[in-house]
Design an enzyme around this catalytic site. Structure first.
Site, PDB file in Angstrom:
ATOM      1  N   ALA A  43       0.828  -1.210   0.000  1.00  0.00           N
ATOM      2  CA  ALA A  43       0.000   0.000   0.000  1.00  0.00           C
ATOM      3  C   ALA A  43       0.858   1.253   0.000  1.00  0.00           C
ATOM      4  CB  ALA A  43      -0.925   0.018   1.217  1.00  0.00           C
ATOM      5  N   CYS A  44       0.507   2.196  -0.874  1.00  0.00           N
ATOM      6  CA  CYS A  44       1.130   3.522  -0.848  1.00  0.00           C
ATOM      7  C   CYS A  44       0.030   4.567  -0.832  1.00  0.00           C
ATOM      8  CB  CYS A  44       2.080   3.725  -2.028  1.00  0.00           C
ATOM      9  SG  CYS A  44       1.263   3.947  -3.614  1.00  0.00           S
ATOM     10  N   ASP A  45       0.400   5.823  -0.891  1.00  0.00           N
ATOM     11  CA  ASP A  45      -0.580   6.892  -0.704  1.00  0.00           C
ATOM     12  C   ASP A  45      -1.629   6.908  -1.817  1.00  0.00           C
ATOM     13  OD1 ASP A  45      -1.420   9.140   0.899  1.00  0.00           O
ATOM     14  OD2 ASP A  45      -0.858  10.404  -0.781  1.00  0.00           O
TER      15      ASP A  45
ATOM     16  N   VAL B   7      -3.524   3.285   0.433  1.00  0.00           N
ATOM     17  CA  VAL B   7      -3.655   2.951   1.854  1.00  0.00           C
ATOM     18  C   VAL B   7      -5.071   3.210   2.351  1.00  0.00           C
ATOM     19  CG1 VAL B   7      -2.920   5.219   2.692  1.00  0.00           C
ATOM     20  CG2 VAL B   7      -2.515   3.178   4.094  1.00  0.00           C
TER      21      VAL B   7
END
Length: 601
Positions: free
Chosen positions: A396-398, A430
Site C-alpha cells: 500500500a502507498c498513498d 492505503v
C-alpha cells in the site's frame, strides 16, 4: 519562534491541500487517459476521425470525469456514503457550465462527504432498530439534493468565474512566452514531493480545459517531462561516485521508461546544487515545447516517455521529443560540471541517508510525521510463527499507483521464485485497505500508522526504500520457515538435502545451472569458487553454465544446483523448497567438487 511555527503550519496546510487535490485526480487518471485517447484518435482532427465515436468526447469531459472526481473526493472523507453524496453534489456544479467542472468537483465532492459524515455523527445513533435503511437512503438523498442546489446557484458561478480567470492568466503567460519560468518553481517543488499536487491538482485540470478548446495542451508536459531527471542520472552514471554511480543506470531506466520520477530525488538531495541542473533542464524543455507547438491530448501518468508519446497530439511529436531531449542534454551538461567539480571522497552511506531523508520529506508533504517507532502490530514482522496465517500480501502507498505497484512487483517476483505461486501479492492505496484475517500489509514507513489503523487485524511490515528493501527477503524467508515448521512436504524434503554431506540425492539429469552463493560481504570467495569450478568443467569438456548469484536471485526448481558451505545451507533451506543442494566444507578445494563435475553434462 512563533513566526517559525506559523510558517511551518502554513507549509503543512498548503501541502495537505495539494495532496488532497491530487488524491482526487490520481485514481481517475485511467479515465482521463481513456478520454484523451478517444479524443486523439476519433475527433474530427484525429488520427482516424469517426463522428459516432466522437460523440463520447463531450459527455465524458463534462459529466463522467467531474463525477468521478467528486465521487472519489467524497469517498476520501467518508467512504461510500460520502462518495455517493459527493457525486450528487458535483452534479449541481456541472449543470449549466460550459467548461469542464474539475475545480467544482474538487470542492463539492469533499463537501458532500463532510456534510453526510457530520449528519451521521448527529443522528445515526438515534435511529430506532429497523429504520436504518430508511435513514441511510433518505438522509443521503435529501442532503445530496440540497448540496446540488447549492452547487447550481452558488458554487457554479464562482467556479466558472475563477476558472475563466485562471485560464486567461495561463493564456497570457503562454502568449508572452513566459511559461518556461514556471519550471523555476516546479522542479524544486517536485523534489519536495509537491509534484502530484502541482501536476494532478493544478496543471491537469487546467490542461484538460485548454485541450477542450484547442485540442492539446503544453501544461501536461511541465511536470511530467522526464528529461531533467534523466540528464541528472546520466551525469551520475559517468561522473558520480560510490553507490550513487552504481545505482544510477537502473534508476535512469525506471525513471525514463517507468515514469517514477521520485527515484532521482535522493540524488539531488545528495548534492543540492544539482537543483540548478533540474531547473535549467525544465526551463529549456518547456521553452522548446513552446517553440515547436508541442502538447498532449491528456495527462501522461506516470511521467514515462511511453505514456507521453501515447498522449501526444497529432502533429506534435517532433516538439515533444525535442523538448524532452533538450531538457535531458541541458540538465546533463550542468550536472556533469557540478559532479566533476566535486572533490569529496565517495561515501556509500550518502545515498541511503538521502533516501531516508526523502522518505521523511515525503511524509511531511502528506502532513504526516515519520516516526522511527513502528506501531505495536509491526512487531509481528520479527515473529516467524505470525506468518503461518498469511494468505494475501498487499503493498500500500498513498495513491496506490507508482510506488506500490513497483514494490508489489518486486515482492511478487521473490514470492514466486520461493515457490509460493498461489500467494496473492497486489497493490492499492492505503485508504482503500480493508481489514481481514490472513492479510500482510507492506507499506512505506511514513504510511505504517495509517495502514495499521485501517487494518488492525493484519500483519504489517514497513519499508524505507520500496526498490531495494531487505524486508522483502525477510518476508520470504519467514514464509519458508513457517512451511518447514508446519511440516510442508516439499520443504521437509529440502531440509535434509541442505544438510546431507554426500551427493547421492542430486538428480543431475535435471540440472541446467550450477550456482555459488554470492554474499556482498564475501564476494571474492564466491567469484573465485565460480572461476575454479568453471576451469574444472572446461577441462572435463562439460557445458553446464556456472554462476555466482545472490541467495534471493534464482528460481526454486530442480534445474538449479547450489553448492554451499554448511552455514549457508541452513539459510538456503528456509528460502527454497525444490532446488538441489550440495554441501561442501571448502568452496575452493573440496574433493566433492570434482565428483560433481564428473556427474554434470
Amino acid at each position: 519562534m512563533q513566526d517559525t511555527q506559523k510558517k511551518t503550519s502554513l507549509k503543512a496546510r498548503v501541502q495537505k491541500l495539494g495532496t488532497a487535490l491530487s488524491s482526487m485526480v490520481m485514481p481517475n487518471i485511467a479515465a482521463i487517459i481513456a478520454w484523451g485517447l478517444i479524443t486523439a484518435i476519433f475527433m474530427a482532427q484525429g488520427w482516424f476521425p469517426n463522428a459516432q465515436i466522437a460523440k463520447l468526447i463531450d459527455p465524458m469531459l463534462h459529466y463522467l470525469l467531474p463525477l468521478l472526481i467528486g465521487y472519489v473526493g467524497g469517498r476520501m472523507v467518508y467512504d461510500e456514503r460520502g462518495a455517493v453524496v459527493g457525486a450528487i453534489s458535483t452534479m449541481g456544479v456541472i449543470v449549466g457550465a460550459k467548461i469542464p467542472m474539475f475545480l467544482g468537483a474538487m470542492i463539492m465532492g469533499p463537501l458532500g462527504g463532510y456534510a453526510i459524515k457530520k449528519f451521521d455523527q448527529l443522528f445515526q445513533e438515534k435511529i430506532k432498530s429497523g429504520f436504518e435503511m430508511i435513514y441511510n437512503n433518505f438522509s443521503s438523498g435529501i442532503l445530496g439534493m440540497l448540496l446540488a442546489i447549492l452547487g447550481t446557484y452558488i458554487v457554479n458561478p464562482l467556479v466558472v468565474g475563477g476558472s475563466n480567470l485562471m485560464s486567461k492568466g495561463v493564456d497570457f503567460i503562454i502568449s508572452i512566452h513566459m511559461l518556461p519560468l514556471a519550471n523555476i518553481f516546479i522542479e524544486p517543488a517536485k523534489v519536495l514531493f509537491l509534484n502530484n499536487a502541482i501536476g494532478n491538482g493544478i496543471l491537469v485540470p487546467l490542461g484538460i480545459q485548454q485541450t477542450a478548446q484547442t485540442g492539446k495542451s503544453v501544461l501536461f508536459l511541465l511536470e511530467s517531462n522526464p528529461g531533467p531527471g534523466l540528464g541528472i542520472l546520466l551525469a551520475f552514471m559517468l561522473f558520480g561516485k560510490g553507490s550513487a554511480k552504481g545505482s544510477a543506470p537502473g534508476a535512469a531506466i525506471i525513471q525514463f521508461f517507468g515514469g517514477i520520477h521520485e527515484i532521482y530525488f535522493p540524488y539531488i538531495l545528495m548534492k543540492p546544487s544539482l537543483i540548478l541542473a533540474a531547473i535549467a533542464g525544465g526551463v529549456s524543455g518547456t521553452f522548446t515545447f513552446q517553440i515547436f507547438g508541442a502538447g498532449l491530448k491528456a495527462a501522461a501518468s506516470p511521467g514515462s516517455i511511453i505514456a507521453i508519446l501515447l498522449m501526444t497530439a497529432k502533429g506534435a511529436y517532433f516538439g515533444v521529443i525535442a523538448g524532452v531531449v533538450v531538457a535531458c542534454i541541458v540538465s546533463f551538461l550542468i550536472a556533469s560540471v557540478i559532479l566533476k567539480a566535486d572533490k569529496s571522497t565517495p561515501d556509500d552511506s550518502d545515498l541511503e541517508a538521502k533516501q531516508a531523508q526523502m522518505q521523511a520529506m515525503k511524509a511531511e508533504s502528506k502532513g504526516q510525521t515519520l516516526s522511527k517507532e513502528m506501531p505495536t502490530s509491526q512487531a509481528a514482522e520479527n515473529s516467524v510463527e505470525s506468518y503461518a496465517s498469511v494468505k494475501k500480501i498487499i503493498f500500500a502507498c498513498d495513491a496506490g499507483m507508482g510506488s506500490s505497484a513497483m514494490g508489489a512487483s518486486l515482492l511478487r517476483d521473490k514470492v514466486r521464485k520461493a515457490g509460493f505461486k498461489d500467494l496473492s501479492v497486489t497493490n492499492t492505496a492505503v485508504n482503500r485497505l480493508q481489514d481481514e484475517q490472513g492479510l500482510l500489509v507492506v507499506t512505506q514507513a511514513e504510511l505504517a500508522e495509517r495502514a495499521a489503523q485501517r487494518t488492525p487485524n493484519a500483519m504489517h511490515v514497513a519499508v524505507d526504500n520500496f526498490l531495494s528493501s531487505p524486508k522483502y527477503d525477510e518476508i520470504v524467508a519467514n514464509l519458508k520457515a513457517v512451511t518447514q515448521v508446519t511440516g510442508n512436504a516439499a520443504v521437509t524434503k529440502a531440509t535434509p538435502k541442505a544438510q546431507t554431506p554426500n551427493i547421492d540425492h542430486v538428480d543431475f539429469a535435471e540440472v541446467k545451472t550450477v550456482n555459488f552463493i554470492r554474499h556482498d560481504q564475501h564476494m571474492g570467495t564466491a567469484t573465485m569458487a565460480t572461476s575454479l569450478f568453471k576451469e574444472l568443467m572446461n577441462k572435463a569438456n562439460k557445458t553446464t553454465p556456472v554462476k555466482a548469484v545472490k541467495i534471493s536471485d534464482f528460481d526454486d526448481n530442480k534445474e538449479n544446483l547450489v553448492i554451499v558451505t554448511p552455514a549457508a545451507a541452513k539459510n538456503l533451506a528456509v528460502r527454497y523448497s525444490n532446488i538441489q543442494v550440495v554441501v561442501v566444507k571448502d568452496l575452493l578445494k573440496d574433493e566433492k567438487l570434482q565428483e560433481v563435475v564428473s556427474k554434470l553434462k
